[in-house]
Design an enzyme around this catalytic site. Structure first.
Site, mmCIF file in Angstrom:
data_model
loop_
_atom_site.group_PDB
_atom_site.id
_atom_site.type_symbol
_atom_site.label_atom_id
_atom_site.label_comp_id
_atom_site.label_asym_id
_atom_site.label_seq_id
_atom_site.Cartn_x
_atom_site.Cartn_y
_atom_site.Cartn_z
ATOM 1 N N LYS A 107 37.203 -32.667 -17.484
ATOM 2 C CA LYS A 107 36.097 -32.075 -17.489
ATOM 3 C C LYS A 107 36.214 -30.937 -18.426
ATOM 4 C CE LYS A 107 34.221 -34.053 -13.316
ATOM 5 N NZ LYS A 107 35.436 -34.399 -12.429
HETATM 6 C C1 LIG Z 1 35.255 -35.947 -11.930
HETATM 7 C C2 LIG Z 1 36.359 -36.447 -11.778
HETATM 8 C C3 LIG Z 1 36.247 -38.016 -11.437
HETATM 9 C C4 LIG Z 1 35.102 -38.476 -11.662
HETATM 10 O O1 LIG Z 1 34.431 -38.664 -13.176
HETATM 11 P P1 LIG Z 1 32.855 -38.908 -13.181
HETATM 12 O O2 LIG Z 1 32.475 -38.571 -14.559
HETATM 13 O O3 LIG Z 1 31.986 -38.163 -12.111
HETATM 14 O O4 LIG Z 1 32.824 -40.480 -12.803
HETATM 15 C C5 LIG Z 1 37.351 -38.619 -11.396
HETATM 16 N N1 LIG Z 1 38.719 -37.868 -11.727
HETATM 17 C C6 LIG Z 1 38.593 -36.750 -11.558
HETATM 18 C C7 LIG Z 1 40.010 -35.902 -11.560
HETATM 19 C C8 LIG Z 1 37.445 -35.823 -11.554
HETATM 20 O O5 LIG Z 1 37.537 -34.642 -11.668
#
Ligand SMILES: *Cc1c(COP(=O)(O)O)cnc(C)c1O
Length: 433
Positions: A107
């Site tokens: 993210k």
């Molecule tokens: C946010 C997140 C996900 C899921 O991603 P999405 O885009 O919400 O489907 C998976 N793994 C980790 C470690 C995350 O932080």
């Protein structure tokens, strides 16, 4: 480029408005009017380009008409000042390590890109006092908070479920101070998300405050996540492994996989996708039945995917004209429980030496089970295993080394405000800020 809402009541929205608003007024998610196909020549020589060069080409296709070239280039190059290597794990299975950024999770890409793009628009509009609301199941909060830390004119409110994020995740957004406020909600991630959504719908609040969202509902958060699918492909091509690529995406709110689906629409040669879920298998249920039935999330050891009503499902549907047949032709699904996740993490460590995090483990297992002999599988390793320290150490029975970047966060003092999951109390708080 103009944006329309997945609920179809709103269209013709500028990028700037889509980014500043986050969610459309009809509660739908913004989608670009068109998705440009990139020229074949780009793919023919993609393996000779750097991550930033590839990302800029993709970013230009989305945002080039609305952001000056120099500014966009700067945003892309500043966002992507870390690598996302494709690492072989086992047989034809590769890990796309997305955790080499400042908060050690994928993210960071969307969080950093969005903070810079929003900063650019706010400066252009001469605005001040923009409030970013972000609900987090763990990693979003840290990536967004760190992306926005110190950005002028913007204050970030991170809503997270009390007791449901790991201590290391928590310290990444509760220790920052400055323009970051952490709100500890007595509820689940879904409750946090509902509070944020209700705040955007509340007329009184919006009359008083300039609110925006930094969850993957925001186009500036989720679209940049397509960059690394292209770069992963470039790396596979360099290794002579670019035929029949299967991308397996550990999924919660489905922003990450949706960005990959956009990549495919732009011409990226990915054969198919796997949406890997923990026990929160709403999407898998949809694939199997054609009916989408959200339900409250249950908590698992892959907690960033504990989502009971994935917000980007609306985008997946929209992308495929709501055709169940078209969706199942390109995307399959899996769901694993905590025992299976733990078993996979442990076995992978023992057999290959590679340490997965619980989310990556879901993706790895799906490829082990579902990859055909002529396919190359890539799972997105979405966070560094040390972010889930207690869980991972408990499973492998060994100490996990904590990267320096994480240790720095752990030294800070935790500061957060308790908040009930009831919208009226959240609203009265917001009315006082
Ligand atoms: C946010 C997140 C996900 C899921 O991603 P999405 O885009 O919400 O489907 C998976 N793994 C980790 C470690 C995350 O932080």
């Amino acid at each position: 480029m103009k944006y329309y809402s997945t609920n179809k009541k709103i269209s013709g929205v500028s990028l700037q408005d889509a980014v500043v608003k986050g969610l459309a007024e009809d509660k739908g998610l913004f989608m670009p009017d068109s998705i440009k196909r990139l020229p074949q020549s780009f793919f023919d020589s993609i393996e000779t380009l750097s991550f930033q060069e590839i990302a800029y080409t993709v970013a230009d296709a989305f945002f080039g008409a609305d952001v000056e070239a120099e500014a966009l280039k700067k945003i892309v190059y500043e966002t992507l000042n870390f690598d996302v290597p494709v690492v072989p794990v086992n047989d034809n299975i590769y890990s796309l390590e997305l955790y080499h950024g400042p908060t050690l999770a994928f993210k960071d890409v969307g969080g950093r890109f969005m903070s810079r793009l929003l900063g650019y628009f706010i400066q252009k509009q001469g605005q001040k006092n923009v409030k970013v609301l972000v609900a987090t199941s763990g990693d979003t909060g840290s990536a967004v908070a760190n992306g926005f830390l110190g950005v002028e004119g913007i204050h970030v409110y991170v809503l997270y479920p009390k007791g449901l994020v790991s201590p290391i995740q928590e310290c990444q957004f509760t220790t920052l101070g400055q323009n970051i406020t952490a709100l500890e909600v007595d509820g689940t991630f879904d409750d946090c998300q509902a509070l944020v959504k209700s705040a955007f719908m509340d007329e009184e609040l919006n009359a008083k405050l300039k609110l925006t969202s930094a969850n993957s509902i925001n186009v500036a958060r989720f679209l940049p996540q397509s960059f690394y699918y292209f770069y992963a492909y470039a790396q596979l091509k360099k290794m002579g492994k670019a035929d029949n690529v299967v991308m397996c995406v550990p999924s919660g709110n489905f922003g990450n996989i949706t960005a990959g689906l956009f990549g495919k629409r732009m011409g990226l040669p990915i054969k198919r996708f796997i949406a890997a879920n923990n026990r929160n298998d709403i999407f898998l249920q949809y694939l199997q039945t054609g009916v989408y039935t959200p339900r409250p999330s249950v908590s698992t050891i892959a907690n960033a995917m504990d989502v009971g009503d994935p917000s980007n499902f609306a985008r997946v549907l929209d992308l495929y004209g709501a055709s169940h047949e078209a969706i199942t032709a390109e995307i399959s699904g899996v769901s694993y429980n905590d025992e299976q996740i733990a078993e996979t993490l442990k076995a992978c460590k023992q057999q290959t030496g590679y340490l997965l995090d619980p989310h990556g483990a879901v993706g790895y297992r799906a490829l082990q089970v579902g990859l055909a002999a002529d396919e190359t599988g890539v799972f997105l390793e979405t966070a560094h295993p040390a972010k889930f320290l207690e869980t991972v150490e408990g499973i492998i029975g060994e100490k996990v080394e904590i990267p320096q970047k994480l240790q720095e966060f752990m030294k800070g003092e935790k500061k957060s405000l308790p908040m009930s999951k009831d919208f009226e109390s959240f609203k009265s708080y917001l009315m006082t800020i």
